[in-house]
Enzyme design. Structure first.
Site, mmCIF file in Angstrom:
data_model
loop_
_atom_site.group_PDB
_atom_site.id
_atom_site.type_symbol
_atom_site.label_atom_id
_atom_site.label_comp_id
_atom_site.label_asym_id
_atom_site.label_seq_id
_atom_site.Cartn_x
_atom_site.Cartn_y
_atom_site.Cartn_z
ATOM 1 N N PHE A 115 -31.910 -9.936 0.843
ATOM 2 C CA PHE A 115 -31.871 -8.558 0.341
ATOM 3 C C PHE A 115 -33.257 -7.961 0.143
ATOM 4 O O PHE A 115 -33.506 -7.195 -0.773
ATOM 5 C CB PHE A 115 -30.996 -8.454 -0.918
ATOM 6 N N LYS A 173 -21.621 3.612 -5.649
ATOM 7 C CA LYS A 173 -20.706 3.972 -6.748
ATOM 8 C C LYS A 173 -20.885 3.046 -7.964
ATOM 9 O O LYS A 173 -20.808 3.483 -9.098
ATOM 10 C CB LYS A 173 -19.255 3.985 -6.268
ATOM 11 N N ASP A 208 0.841 -1.193 0.000
ATOM 12 C CA ASP A 208 0.000 0.000 0.000
ATOM 13 C C ASP A 208 0.880 1.249 0.000
ATOM 14 O O ASP A 208 1.967 1.245 0.576
ATOM 15 C CB ASP A 208 -0.938 0.013 1.213
ATOM 16 N N CYS A 253 -19.708 0.459 -2.221
ATOM 17 C CA CYS A 253 -19.867 -0.155 -3.547
ATOM 18 C C CYS A 253 -21.211 0.028 -4.229
ATOM 19 O O CYS A 253 -21.243 0.473 -5.365
ATOM 20 C CB CYS A 253 -19.472 -1.613 -3.464
ATOM 21 N N GLU A 303 -14.429 -9.239 -7.090
ATOM 22 C CA GLU A 303 -14.614 -9.708 -5.717
ATOM 23 C C GLU A 303 -16.068 -9.495 -5.286
ATOM 24 O O GLU A 303 -16.649 -8.464 -5.571
ATOM 25 C CB GLU A 303 -13.658 -8.930 -4.793
HETATM 26 P P1 NAD Z 1 -10.045 0.884 0.062
HETATM 27 O O1 NAD Z 1 -10.134 2.330 -0.194
HETATM 28 O O2 NAD Z 1 -10.420 0.334 1.393
HETATM 29 O O3 NAD Z 1 -8.551 0.386 -0.237
HETATM 30 C C1 NAD Z 1 -7.805 0.783 -1.331
HETATM 31 C C2 NAD Z 1 -6.337 0.854 -0.899
HETATM 32 O O4 NAD Z 1 -5.513 1.063 -2.043
HETATM 33 C C3 NAD Z 1 -6.046 2.006 0.057
HETATM 34 O O5 NAD Z 1 -5.450 1.495 1.235
HETATM 35 C C4 NAD Z 1 -5.072 2.895 -0.722
HETATM 36 O O6 NAD Z 1 -4.112 3.540 0.094
HETATM 37 C C5 NAD Z 1 -4.427 1.892 -1.649
HETATM 38 N N1 NAD Z 1 -3.803 2.463 -2.849
HETATM 39 C C6 NAD Z 1 -4.250 3.468 -3.632
HETATM 40 N N2 NAD Z 1 -3.390 3.680 -4.650
HETATM 41 C C7 NAD Z 1 -2.380 2.782 -4.512
HETATM 42 C C8 NAD Z 1 -1.201 2.493 -5.261
HETATM 43 N N3 NAD Z 1 -0.896 3.173 -6.365
HETATM 44 N N4 NAD Z 1 -0.380 1.523 -4.820
HETATM 45 C C9 NAD Z 1 -0.667 0.834 -3.704
HETATM 46 N N5 NAD Z 1 -1.793 1.054 -2.960
HETATM 47 C C10 NAD Z 1 -2.628 2.014 -3.364
HETATM 48 O O7 NAD Z 1 -10.911 0.184 -1.083
HETATM 49 P P2 NAD Z 1 -11.703 -1.205 -0.991
HETATM 50 O O8 NAD Z 1 -12.987 -1.028 -0.277
HETATM 51 O O9 NAD Z 1 -10.763 -2.261 -0.538
HETATM 52 O O10 NAD Z 1 -12.065 -1.427 -2.529
HETATM 53 C C11 NAD Z 1 -11.085 -1.769 -3.469
HETATM 54 C C12 NAD Z 1 -11.771 -2.218 -4.755
HETATM 55 O O11 NAD Z 1 -12.487 -3.436 -4.507
HETATM 56 C C13 NAD Z 1 -12.809 -1.252 -5.317
HETATM 57 O O12 NAD Z 1 -12.771 -1.282 -6.713
HETATM 58 C C14 NAD Z 1 -14.119 -1.805 -4.824
HETATM 59 O O13 NAD Z 1 -15.197 -1.466 -5.665
HETATM 60 C C15 NAD Z 1 -13.862 -3.283 -4.864
HETATM 61 N N6 NAD Z 1 -14.675 -4.061 -3.918
HETATM 62 C C16 NAD Z 1 -14.820 -3.629 -2.637
HETATM 63 C C17 NAD Z 1 -15.561 -4.385 -1.714
HETATM 64 C C18 NAD Z 1 -15.756 -3.939 -0.293
HETATM 65 O O14 NAD Z 1 -16.519 -4.578 0.415
HETATM 66 N N7 NAD Z 1 -15.126 -2.884 0.171
HETATM 67 C C19 NAD Z 1 -16.118 -5.614 -2.133
HETATM 68 C C20 NAD Z 1 -15.932 -6.024 -3.459
HETATM 69 C C21 NAD Z 1 -15.203 -5.241 -4.338
HETATM 70 C C1 UGA Z 2 -22.024 -5.444 -1.229
HETATM 71 C C2 UGA Z 2 -22.360 -6.817 -1.839
HETATM 72 O O1 UGA Z 2 -23.272 -7.507 -0.990
HETATM 73 C C3 UGA Z 2 -21.093 -7.651 -2.030
HETATM 74 O O2 UGA Z 2 -21.412 -8.863 -2.686
HETATM 75 C C4 UGA Z 2 -20.098 -6.853 -2.889
HETATM 76 O O3 UGA Z 2 -18.885 -7.554 -3.012
HETATM 77 C C5 UGA Z 2 -19.829 -5.517 -2.225
HETATM 78 O O4 UGA Z 2 -21.072 -4.780 -2.055
HETATM 79 C C6 UGA Z 2 -18.945 -4.666 -3.064
HETATM 80 O O5 UGA Z 2 -18.931 -4.762 -4.275
HETATM 81 O O6 UGA Z 2 -18.261 -3.877 -2.409
HETATM 82 P P1 UGA Z 2 -21.464 -4.547 1.222
HETATM 83 O O7 UGA Z 2 -21.569 -3.203 0.600
HETATM 84 O O8 UGA Z 2 -20.299 -4.855 2.078
HETATM 85 O O9 UGA Z 2 -21.477 -5.679 0.070
HETATM 86 O O10 UGA Z 2 -22.747 -4.807 2.124
HETATM 87 P P2 UGA Z 2 -24.244 -5.336 1.887
HETATM 88 O O11 UGA Z 2 -24.538 -6.308 2.947
HETATM 89 O O12 UGA Z 2 -24.492 -5.759 0.518
HETATM 90 O O13 UGA Z 2 -25.090 -4.028 2.201
HETATM 91 C C7 UGA Z 2 -25.030 -2.879 1.378
HETATM 92 C C8 UGA Z 2 -26.060 -1.874 1.825
HETATM 93 O O14 UGA Z 2 -27.381 -2.346 1.573
HETATM 94 C C9 UGA Z 2 -26.020 -1.555 3.331
HETATM 95 O O15 UGA Z 2 -26.249 -0.188 3.517
HETATM 96 C C10 UGA Z 2 -27.153 -2.389 3.894
HETATM 97 O O16 UGA Z 2 -27.671 -1.877 5.085
HETATM 98 C C11 UGA Z 2 -28.163 -2.305 2.765
HETATM 99 N N1 UGA Z 2 -29.110 -3.430 2.743
HETATM 100 C C12 UGA Z 2 -28.673 -4.699 2.479
HETATM 101 C C13 UGA Z 2 -30.462 -3.190 2.949
HETATM 102 O O17 UGA Z 2 -30.878 -2.029 3.183
HETATM 103 N N2 UGA Z 2 -31.339 -4.232 2.882
HETATM 104 C C14 UGA Z 2 -30.938 -5.500 2.623
HETATM 105 O O18 UGA Z 2 -31.796 -6.407 2.561
HETATM 106 C C15 UGA Z 2 -29.570 -5.747 2.424
#
Ligand code: NAD
Ligand code: UGA
Length: 436
Positions: A253, A267, A32, A264, A152
């Protein structure tokens, strides 16, 4: 044979998947640019709240399969497989901001020596993996790599469980060599018969957006039905249960609430609309989901305003729950942010509690609101309470105590945690979402 993997971006996804890949038997370096984060991890501290993660990180560090660094160049050089796990937040116009991915692409191109598989785990618009491939070839002058799209699907709050028990693993690929390497990395999941779906890059990219947009649509649908229930005296939980008994619909859901939040769904729905526009494809359904979800958050404030007699000025509102869902400290796009700003705009004073998200809230609101270290401090002298996150500790709220401590007697329970009959018996005016 165990693979040397570099996971670039050690956030919610990078840290959890990197640790999971290490637990599967691979040698993983999580990288990172945020040195504070890496320092914390190297001192045994976890920068985020994610249940079960610390134990798993500790175990894999101890067993020497997992390490942390901010030396991106070395990490890429040493790796056979490089995962991209950086953020892809929304730009002002809804488009996905790919600047972090672009920075990683620069680093990969600079440090490409020998064969590597580049795996995109970040959620990226359709066409991005093909662009990454071309950009690395142009910048490095080499084509000694393969590209894989491996979106993911983990959820925050249950991320550790999800990494070990995914519903499916999606692999968008072009070369058999890369496919075999990825299969080897995920061998531990193969053994437990996790479904794997192999497809082309564009299909994998679209599966991710379509899945998130579909879940967001399901939530928005039940929120609209909940509002309907309020108008006609129906109970949304029974409606959702009745719908969910149809196997084609499923009960998941279908929980109504203050609108979906998180890093997520908001966005990714906006990005899908934007991608649709670029390809001239009608994404009007998803567009409406985005607007309806915004209205739902504001609707919660309007409800509260009505409950307190039409004027929030000078009223002290206690907020229970700041995180976008329970079991996380993440406040990105949390309904609480919209609700609190709206309350402040309407002249209310706000005091808030959350078991994990207070530090993140302080970064957003500073001293514009007060913070409490217990739910009962929030209640003390509040005119009304608003429950915004479904933390378990709020389910067992001592309503008698609440009645004693509060100045007013109003609770707006946007997660439907409170037993309405019990509240009524105590003289508390409690409203939920989609039930009266
Ligand atoms: P995050 O903001 O928590 O983490 C991203 C990290 O990348 C940060 O720590 C940042 O400092 C680092 N970073 C940025 N530029 C960098 C670089 N050039 N080199 C090294 N590190 C760098 O983001 P996140 O929630 O982990 O999400 C990451 C991706 O995964 C997104 O595209 C998101 O849509 C996807 N995703 C997130 C979730 C989730 O639950 N958060 C679930 C599925 C998919
Ligand atoms: C969601 C998806 O569930 C994951 O599969 C996906 O990987 C992730 O986004 C992502 O791409 O980042 P997450 O955002 O962690 O995961 O949480 P969820 O449990 O899906 O909830 C998302 C939002 O919907 C929350 O604000 C939650 O309170 C709301 N929600 C969820 C409801 O209002 N009603 C429901 O029945 C379920």
């Amino acid at each position: 044979m165990s693979k040397q993997i570099s996971v670039i971006g050690t956030g919610y996804v990078g840290l959890v998947t990197g640790t999971g890949l290490a637990d599967f038997g691979n040698k993983v370096t999580c990288v990172d640019v945020d040195k504070t984060k890496i320092d914390m991890l190297n001192h045994g501290q976890i920068p985020i709240y994610e249940p079960g993660l610390k134990e798993l990180v500790d175990k894999n560090v101890r067993e020497r399969r997992l390490s942390f660094t901010s030396e991106i160049d070395t990490s890429i050089k040493e790796a056979e497989v490089v995962f991209i796990g950086v953020g892809t937040p929304s730009k002002e116009n809804g488009e996905a901001d790919l600047s972090y991915v672009e920075a990683v692409v620069e680093s990969i191109a600079k440090n490409l020596d020998g064969y590597k598989v580049i795996v995109t785990k970040s959620t990226v618009p359709v066409g991005t993996n093909r662009w990454i491939k071309q950009a690395i070839i142009e910048k490095s002058g080499k084509d000694t790599f393969d590209i894989v799209s491996n979106p993911e699907f983990l959820r925050e709050g249950s991320a550790v469980h999800d990494v070990f028990h995914p519903d499916r693993v999606v692999i968008g690929y072009e070369s058999e060599r890369a496919k075999e390497i990825i299969q080897d990395i995920y061998k531990a999941l193969y053994i437990i018969e996790t479904p794997f779906l192999f497809c082309n890059l564009e299909t994998a990219e679209l599966i991710k957006y379509a899945s998130n947009a579909f879940l967001a649509t399901k939530i928005t649908f039940i929120n609209q039905i909940a509002n309907f229930c309020e108008a006609v005296g129906a109970d949304v939980h029974k409606v959702a249960k009745g719908m969910g008994m149809d196997g084609r619909i499923s009960p998941k859901f279908l929980h109504p609430g203050p609108g979906y939040g998180g890093s997520c769904f908001p966005k990714d729905t906006k990005a899908l609309v934007d991608i649709g526009n670029k390809y001239n494809v009608d994404m009007s359904l998803v567009k409406e989901v985005v607007s309806s979800n915004e209205r739902q958050k504001k609707r919660m404030v309007e409800k509260l305003e009505r409950l307190v007699g039409g004027d929030l000025r000078g009223k002290k509102i206690g907020i229970l729950g700041l995180a976008f869902k329970a079991e996380t400290d993440d406040m990105r796009e949390s309904p609480s942010v919209v609700v609190i700003y709206e309350l402040l705009k309407r002249g209310a004073k706000v005091i808030a509690h959350d078991p994990q998200a207070i530090e993140n809230a302080k970064v957003i609101f500073g001293d514009r609101i007060e913070y409490a270290d217990s739910e009962y401090k929030v209640m003390s002298s509040s005119d009304a309470i608003m429950i915004l996150t479904e933390w378990n500790q709020y389910r067992g709220l001592d309503l008698e105590m609440a009645k004693k401590l509060m100045k007013g007697n109003i609770i707006l329970d946007t997660r439907n945690l409170i037993e309405l009959q019990r509240a009524k018996e105590l003289g508390i005016i409690c409203e939920g979402v989609g039930r009266k």
